[in-house]
Write a protein that holds these residues in place. Structure first.
Motif, PDB file in Angstrom:
ATOM      1  N   ALA A   1       2.097  -6.767  -0.124  1.00 17.58           N
ATOM      2  CA  ALA A   1       1.709  -7.944  -0.908  1.00 17.58           C
ATOM      3  C   ALA A   1       1.424  -7.568  -2.363  1.00 17.58           C
ATOM      4  CB  ALA A   1       0.481  -8.601  -0.276  1.00 17.58           C
ATOM      5  N   ILE A   2       0.788  -6.419  -2.563  1.00 17.04           N
ATOM      6  CA  ILE A   2       0.522  -5.975  -3.935  1.00 17.04           C
ATOM      7  C   ILE A   2       1.824  -5.578  -4.618  1.00 17.04           C
ATOM      8  CG2 ILE A   2      -0.660  -4.256  -5.350  1.00 17.04           C
ATOM      9  CD1 ILE A   2      -2.823  -4.121  -3.161  1.00 17.04           C
ATOM     10  N   SER A   3       2.670  -4.871  -3.921  1.00 18.86           N
ATOM     11  CA  SER A   3       3.936  -4.433  -4.501  1.00 18.86           C
ATOM     12  C   SER A   3       4.827  -5.607  -4.881  1.00 18.86           C
ATOM     13  CB  SER A   3       4.666  -3.506  -3.520  1.00 18.86           C
ATOM     14  OG  SER A   3       3.892  -2.342  -3.263  1.00 18.86           O
ATOM     15  N   ALA A   4       4.735  -6.702  -4.138  1.00 19.75           N
ATOM     16  CA  ALA A   4       5.524  -7.889  -4.476  1.00 19.75           C
ATOM     17  C   ALA A   4       5.092  -8.481  -5.818  1.00 19.75           C
ATOM     18  CB  ALA A   4       5.392  -8.934  -3.374  1.00 19.75           C
ATOM     19  N   CYS A   5       3.830  -8.318  -6.156  1.00 22.97           N
ATOM     20  CA  CYS A   5       3.316  -8.836  -7.432  1.00 22.97           C
ATOM     21  C   CYS A   5       3.455  -7.825  -8.563  1.00 22.97           C
ATOM     22  CB  CYS A   5       1.834  -9.211  -7.287  1.00 22.97           C
ATOM     23  SG  CYS A   5       1.484 -10.531  -6.118  1.00 22.97           S
ATOM     24  N   ALA A   6       3.467  -6.535  -8.215  1.00 20.21           N
ATOM     25  CA  ALA A   6       3.512  -5.480  -9.232  1.00 20.21           C
ATOM     26  C   ALA A   6       4.486  -4.398  -8.770  1.00 20.21           C
ATOM     27  CB  ALA A   6       2.121  -4.897  -9.442  1.00 20.21           C
ATOM     28  N   PRO A   7       5.786  -4.685  -8.838  1.00 20.04           N
ATOM     29  CA  PRO A   7       6.769  -3.758  -8.268  1.00 20.04           C
ATOM     30  C   PRO A   7       6.920  -2.450  -9.036  1.00 20.04           C
ATOM     31  CG  PRO A   7       7.852  -5.586  -9.395  1.00 20.04           C
ATOM     32  CD  PRO A   7       6.401  -5.911  -9.358  1.00 20.04           C
ATOM     33  N   ASP A   8       6.389  -2.355 -10.236  1.00 18.64           N
ATOM     34  CA  ASP A   8       6.595  -1.157 -11.051  1.00 18.64           C
ATOM     35  C   ASP A   8       5.516  -0.098 -10.877  1.00 18.64           C
ATOM     36  OD1 ASP A   8       8.898  -2.281 -12.119  1.00 18.64           O
ATOM     37  OD2 ASP A   8       7.796  -3.287 -13.724  1.00 18.64           O
ATOM     38  N   VAL A   9       4.532  -0.356 -10.000  1.00 17.24           N
ATOM     39  CA  VAL A   9       3.505   0.648  -9.736  1.00 17.24           C
ATOM     40  C   VAL A   9       3.620   1.117  -8.291  1.00 17.24           C
ATOM     41  CG1 VAL A   9       1.943  -0.303 -11.482  1.00 17.24           C
ATOM     42  CG2 VAL A   9       1.750  -1.066  -9.111  1.00 17.24           C
ATOM     43  N   ARG A  10       3.060   2.275  -8.011  1.00 14.36           N
ATOM     44  CA  ARG A  10       3.108   2.824  -6.655  1.00 14.36           C
ATOM     45  C   ARG A  10       1.774   2.568  -5.974  1.00 14.36           C
ATOM     46  NH1 ARG A  10       1.012   6.896  -4.260  1.00 14.36           N
ATOM     47  NH2 ARG A  10       0.302   7.825  -6.234  1.00 14.36           N
ATOM     48  N   ILE A  11       1.810   1.718  -4.966  1.00 13.51           N
ATOM     49  CA  ILE A  11       0.641   1.443  -4.138  1.00 13.51           C
ATOM     50  C   ILE A  11       0.974   1.906  -2.727  1.00 13.51           C
ATOM     51  CG2 ILE A  11      -0.952  -0.306  -3.275  1.00 13.51           C
ATOM     52  CD1 ILE A  11      -1.103   0.054  -6.293  1.00 13.51           C
ATOM     53  N   ASP A  12       0.085   2.717  -2.136  1.00 14.93           N
ATOM     54  CA  ASP A  12       0.304   3.144  -0.759  1.00 14.93           C
ATOM     55  C   ASP A  12      -1.043   3.258  -0.058  1.00 14.93           C
ATOM     56  OD1 ASP A  12      -0.748   5.484  -1.799  1.00 14.93           O
ATOM     57  OD2 ASP A  12       1.137   6.588  -1.742  1.00 14.93           O
ATOM     58  N   ALA A  13      -1.017   3.723   1.180  1.00 11.48           N
ATOM     59  CA  ALA A  13      -2.240   3.836   1.980  1.00 11.48           C
ATOM     60  C   ALA A  13      -2.159   5.092   2.830  1.00 11.48           C
ATOM     61  CB  ALA A  13      -2.427   2.608   2.863  1.00 11.48           C
ATOM     62  N   THR A  14      -3.287   5.754   2.976  1.00  7.22           N
ATOM     63  CA  THR A  14      -3.353   6.941   3.805  1.00  7.22           C
ATOM     64  C   THR A  14      -4.769   7.080   4.358  1.00  7.22           C
ATOM     65  OG1 THR A  14      -2.837   9.325   3.890  1.00  7.22           O
ATOM     66  CG2 THR A  14      -4.020   8.525   1.952  1.00  7.22           C
ATOM     67  N   GLY A  15      -4.934   7.922   5.370  1.00 10.72           N
ATOM     68  CA  GLY A  15      -6.264   8.132   5.932  1.00 10.72           C
ATOM     69  C   GLY A  15      -6.416   7.523   7.311  1.00 10.72           C
ATOM     70  N   ASN A  16      -7.600   7.660   7.848  1.00 10.60           N
ATOM     71  CA  ASN A  16      -7.888   7.141   9.176  1.00 10.60           C
ATOM     72  C   ASN A  16      -8.068   5.628   9.154  1.00 10.60           C
ATOM     73  OD1 ASN A  16      -7.928   9.731  10.347  1.00 10.60           O
ATOM     74  ND2 ASN A  16     -10.052  10.032   9.696  1.00 10.60           N
ATOM     75  N   PRO A  17      -7.807   4.969  10.274  1.00 13.52           N
ATOM     76  CA  PRO A  17      -8.120   3.543  10.361  1.00 13.52           C
ATOM     77  C   PRO A  17      -9.628   3.306  10.253  1.00 13.52           C
ATOM     78  CG  PRO A  17      -6.639   4.209  12.124  1.00 13.52           C
ATOM     79  CD  PRO A  17      -7.138   5.470  11.487  1.00 13.52           C
ATOM     80  N   MET A  18     -10.005   2.084   9.929  1.00 13.31           N
ATOM     81  CA  MET A  18     -11.408   1.715   9.896  1.00 13.31           C
ATOM     82  C   MET A  18     -11.991   1.841  11.301  1.00 13.31           C
ATOM     83  SD  MET A  18     -12.102   0.728   6.731  1.00 13.31           S
ATOM     84  CE  MET A  18     -13.329  -0.567   6.670  1.00 13.31           C
ATOM     85  N   PRO A  19     -13.274   2.207  11.429  1.00 15.67           N
ATOM     86  CA  PRO A  19     -13.863   2.472  12.753  1.00 15.67           C
ATOM     87  C   PRO A  19     -14.318   1.211  13.477  1.00 15.67           C
ATOM     88  CG  PRO A  19     -15.488   2.907  11.069  1.00 15.67           C
ATOM     89  CD  PRO A  19     -14.213   2.548  10.335  1.00 15.67           C
TER      90      PRO A  19
END
Length: 305
Positions: free
Chosen positions: A243-261
Motif C-alpha cells: 500500500a505504501i509502495s503504491a503511493c510512493a513507488p520511488d522509495v524502498r519500503i520493506d519489512a523484516t523481523g519476527n511477527p508481533m507476539p
C-alpha cells in the motif's frame, strides 16, 4: 460537554481532542508535561496554544482530582507502552493500572457518569483463541484495567467503555512496538527508504477511526462496563508495504523481523451493533491519507521556511 483527556498530549490523544472539538465538546488535557508539539501538529498551533491544559502524574490521585473537577466525562489514555512496561514493570503498573484506578476513583468522587478508556489487543496472546491471555506486562496491566472497570460498575455504577485496538497508525505515531507502518508512511512521504521491523499478520486501524469511535461512544447512554475489539481490518506486513509502495513507488519500503507476539481474534461485529454509524477505512485509503498528510505538511513547512 467538558471532556478530560488524560494522556491527551500524545499521538492518539491529539487526534481524539481534534475529533471532540469538531463535535462541539470542550476539551481539557491532562498530561505529564505541558508539551504541545504533537497537539499543534494535529489541531493547529493556535488551537493547541489556547487549550485548557493541566499537568501531573496520573498515578497521583490528588493531581488527577484537580484535573477532573467540573468535567462531565473522562477519556483515559495515559499510559506506558509495551517497551516501557517491559523495561520497568513497577513503573508500568503504577502508570497503567494505578493511574486507571485513580481515574475511576475521581469519577466516583465527582459523580462523573462515564469513563472511556484505551485498552489494547495486547490483552490477547499468540494462541488465536480469542480469550484474553496476555504475554506482556503491558497486556496484563490492560486486562487488569478492564476487570477493575467492571468492578467499578458493579460497586459504584460508573459506566465505562474500553477499546482494544492493535496497530494504530497515522500522522504523529512516533513510538511503541507497532509504530513501524506509521514511520514507514512518514519516510515514504519524505522520499526515504524504511524497513518495518516486524512481519506477520495483524489488525491495523487508522487513528482517525479510533478517534471517531471515542466521540460516538461518548454519546451513548452511560450503562454497563463494556469492552470492544476495535478492528480496522487484518493485513500482513507485506500488505502495508504494498500500500505504501503504491503511493510512493520511488522509495524502498520493506519489512523484516519476527511477527508481533499477539494474535487478534476475528472481528465479532459487536462494535458495529453498539456504534452503527462507525466504520473503519480500508488499508489503502488510510495509508494514502497518512502519506498525503505528511506530504502536505512538508510542503507547508517548506513554504514557511
Amino acid at each position: 460537554m467538558r471532556v478530560l483527556i488524560t494522556g491527551g498530549g500524545g499521538f492518539i490523544g491529539s487526534w481524539i481532542a481534534r475529533a471532540m472539538l469538531a463535535a462541539g465538546h470542550d476539551v481539557r488535557i491532562f498530561d505529564l508535561h505541558d508539551e504541545r508539539r504533537m497537539m499543534g501538529m494535529i489541531v493547529g498551533e493556535a488551537t493547541a496554544s489556547a487549550m485548557d491544559w493541566r499537568t501531573g502524574n496520573i498515578a497521583d490521585t490528588g493531581t488527577v482530582e484537580l484535573a477532573a473537577k467540573d468535567c462531565d466525562a473522562i477519556v483515559h489514555l495515559a499510559g506506558l507502552l509495551t517497551p516501557a512496561c517491559r523495561a520497568d514493570p513497577l513503573n508500568g503498573v503504577s502508570v497503567n493500572l494505578v493511574g486507571t484506578l485513580n481515574v475511576f476513583l475521581v469519577a466516583r468522587k465527582f459523580g462523573i457518569a462515564r469513563v472511556l478508556y484505551m485498552s489494547s489487543a495486547g490483552v490477547f496472546g499468540a494462541d488465536a483463541s480469542g480469550e484474553p491471555r496476555p504475554v506482556t506486562h503491558y497486556g496484563a496491566f490492560k486486562l487488569a484495567c478492564e476487570n477493575s472497570a467492571a468492578a467499578f460498575w458493579e460497586d459504584d455504577r460508573i459506566a465505562s467503555i474500553g477499546f482494544r485496538p492493535f496497530v494504530v497508525y497515522g500522522p504523529g505515531r512516533e513510538g511503541g512496538l507497532s509504530a513501524g507502518p506509521s514511520l514507514a508512511c512518514e519516510a515514504a512521504a519524505r522520499g526515504q527508504d524504511y524497513t518495518i521491523p516486524f512481519t506477520g499478520r495483524f489488525d491495523i486501524i487508522h487513528v482517525e477511526d479510533v478517534a471517531s469511535a471515542f466521540v460516538q461512544a461518548l454519546a451513548l447512554p452511560p450503562e454497563g462496563a463494556r469492552v470492544f475489539n476495535l478492528s480496522g481490518g487484518m493485513a500482513s506486513a507485506q500488505d502495508v508495504v504494498a500500500a505504501i509502495s503504491a503511493c510512493a513507488p520511488d522509495v524502498r519500503i520493506d519489512a523484516t523481523g519476527n511477527p508481533m507476539p499477539i494474535t487478534c481474534p476475528e472481528p465479532d461485529g459487536l462494535i458495529q451493533v453498539a456504534l452503527p454509524k462507525w466504520h473503519a477505512r480500508d488499508l489503502a485509503t488510510g495509508i494514502a491519507d497518512t502519506i498525503s498528510y505528511h506530504q502536505a505538511r512538508a510542503g507547508q513547512t517548506g513554504a514557511a521556511g
